[in-house]
Design an enzyme around this catalytic site. Structure first.
Site, mmCIF file in Angstrom:
data_model
loop_
_atom_site.group_PDB
_atom_site.id
_atom_site.type_symbol
_atom_site.label_atom_id
_atom_site.label_comp_id
_atom_site.label_asym_id
_atom_site.label_seq_id
_atom_site.Cartn_x
_atom_site.Cartn_y
_atom_site.Cartn_z
ATOM 1 N N ASN A 20 1.614 -2.570 -5.854
ATOM 2 C CA ASN A 20 2.016 -1.202 -5.503
ATOM 3 C C ASN A 20 1.322 -0.754 -4.222
ATOM 4 O OD1 ASN A 20 3.952 -0.004 -7.517
ATOM 5 N ND2 ASN A 20 2.448 -0.927 -8.891
ATOM 6 N N ARG A 71 -19.099 8.167 -16.384
ATOM 7 C CA ARG A 71 -17.810 8.436 -15.730
ATOM 8 C C ARG A 71 -17.918 9.549 -14.692
ATOM 9 N NH1 ARG A 71 -13.251 6.106 -18.005
ATOM 10 N NH2 ARG A 71 -13.667 5.104 -19.984
ATOM 11 N N MET A 96 -7.033 1.350 -13.304
ATOM 12 C CA MET A 96 -7.099 1.285 -14.758
ATOM 13 C C MET A 96 -8.358 1.963 -15.314
ATOM 14 S SD MET A 96 -4.228 -0.100 -14.980
ATOM 15 C CE MET A 96 -3.890 -0.707 -16.616
ATOM 16 N N ARG A 97 -8.737 3.091 -14.722
ATOM 17 C CA ARG A 97 -9.854 3.887 -15.240
ATOM 18 C C ARG A 97 -9.363 5.288 -15.527
ATOM 19 N NH1 ARG A 97 -14.240 1.836 -17.054
ATOM 20 N NH2 ARG A 97 -15.418 3.720 -16.601
ATOM 21 N N HIS A 115 3.242 4.544 -13.613
ATOM 22 C CA HIS A 115 3.028 4.027 -14.974
ATOM 23 C C HIS A 115 4.247 3.207 -15.392
ATOM 24 C CE1 HIS A 115 1.356 3.810 -18.973
ATOM 25 N NE2 HIS A 115 2.586 4.014 -19.432
ATOM 26 N N ASP A 147 -2.904 14.710 -14.607
ATOM 27 C CA ASP A 147 -3.617 15.858 -15.180
ATOM 28 C C ASP A 147 -4.719 15.324 -16.084
ATOM 29 O OD1 ASP A 147 -2.477 15.068 -17.522
ATOM 30 O OD2 ASP A 147 -1.266 16.876 -17.825
ATOM 31 N N ASP A 151 -1.750 9.927 -18.937
ATOM 32 C CA ASP A 151 -0.326 9.767 -18.586
ATOM 33 C C ASP A 151 0.531 10.940 -19.075
ATOM 34 O OD1 ASP A 151 -0.930 7.247 -17.425
ATOM 35 O OD2 ASP A 151 -0.796 6.293 -19.391
HETATM 36 C C1 GAR Z 1 1.589 -1.740 -12.585
HETATM 37 O O1 GAR Z 1 2.519 -2.261 -13.498
HETATM 38 C C2 GAR Z 1 1.292 -0.285 -12.879
HETATM 39 O O2 GAR Z 1 2.417 0.424 -13.294
HETATM 40 C C3 GAR Z 1 0.304 -0.430 -14.007
HETATM 41 O O3 GAR Z 1 -0.529 -1.493 -13.619
HETATM 42 C C4 GAR Z 1 0.221 -2.384 -12.807
HETATM 43 C C5 GAR Z 1 -0.504 -2.588 -11.503
HETATM 44 O O4 GAR Z 1 0.141 -3.546 -10.719
HETATM 45 N N1 GAR Z 1 -0.429 0.775 -14.216
HETATM 46 C C6 GAR Z 1 -0.781 1.205 -15.409
HETATM 47 O O5 GAR Z 1 -0.528 0.617 -16.437
HETATM 48 C C7 GAR Z 1 -1.530 2.523 -15.402
HETATM 49 N N2 GAR Z 1 -1.659 3.033 -16.731
HETATM 50 P P1 GAR Z 1 -0.301 -3.775 -9.214
HETATM 51 O O6 GAR Z 1 -1.821 -3.950 -9.241
HETATM 52 O O7 GAR Z 1 0.395 -5.036 -8.797
HETATM 53 O O8 GAR Z 1 0.102 -2.581 -8.424
#
Ligand code: GAR
Length: 211
Positions: A20, A71, A96-97, A115, A147, A151
């Site tokens: 992303n 945190r 992922m935090r 997400h 927020d 999610d």
């Molecule tokens: C993606 O699928 C994103 O939607 C997910 O982690 C992946 C990251 O991929 N995010 C979550 O699950 C957030 N809760 P990337 O590192 O290749 O962008």
């Protein structure tokens, strides 16, 4: 005459592979997204996302959450780093935090997350596995404002794909990923064009204005 709009000053947070992030950097590089990536922050040593930032010549910092007492201290460090480079919008691109109010309040209404499910279904981790396990026929991805919940923030945009009989979490995630990459960049284009509004948790997307 329309006033010239400033480029988005972006901070991007990523934890892993960084596709992303790469989609954002590619769009900026191609001139199709009026934004500057002021800083990429990764929180895990060795994350591929860091290499992608460095390869693109974008400033990068590793802030390892394990180096902080709690945190709140980690989030305060994130805020300091982003403010120091003048970031005005923050993208959680596979970050992922969970963030505390220390962060959320600092960039309220200016932090977005991608997400891999059609929220409010399947929040949290392993959304694609949750979708396969549940047996839904459609899933997709969501870009939303962040927020204080997990999610739960106001939804900006979603795209759906079919879940196939033969899908497992990995095949579904692989098919969803390019859809996510496109959606995230599209939303950033709308934000850069000043088309996304947020009032009392309601998101509005105004029509594209002629150049
Ligand atoms: C993606 O699928 C994103 O939607 C997910 O982690 C992946 C990251 O991929 N995010 C979550 O699950 C957030 N809760 P990337 O590192 O290749 O962008």
């Amino acid at each position: 005459m329309t006033a010239k709009r400033e480029r988005l000053k972006l901070g991007i947070l990523a934890s892993g592979r960084g596709t992303n992030l790469q989609a954002i950097l590619n769009a900026i590089d191609a001139g199709s997204l009026a934004a500057d990536a002021r800083l990429v922050i990764t929180n895990k040593p060795g994350a591929l996302a860091a290499d992608r930032a460095i390869d693109a010549g974008v400033p990068h910092q590793l802030l390892n959450h394990r180096d902080y007492e709690n945190r709140l201290a980690f989030d305060a460090a994130l805020v300091r780093a982003l403010r120091a480079v003048g970031a005005e919008w923050v993208v959680l691109a596979g970050f992922m935090r969970l963030l505390t109010p220390v962060f959320i309040d600092a960039f309220a209404g200016r932090t977005i997350n991608i997400h891999p499910s059609l929220l409010p279904a399947f929040p949290g981790v392993n959304a694609q596995k949750q979708a396969v396990d549940y047996g839904v026929r459609l899933t997709g991805c969501t870009v939303h404002f962040v927020d204080k919940g997990t999610d739960t923030g106001p939804i900006i945009a979603q795209r759906a794909i079919e879940v196939r009989q033969a899908d497992d979490p990995d095949s579904l995630a692989a098919r969803l990923l390019p859809v996510e990459n496109d959606l995230l960049v599209d939303v950033l284009r709308w934000i850069a064009a000043g088309r996304v509004g947020l009032h009392d948790r309601r998101v509005t997307i105004s029509a594209e204005s002629p150049e």
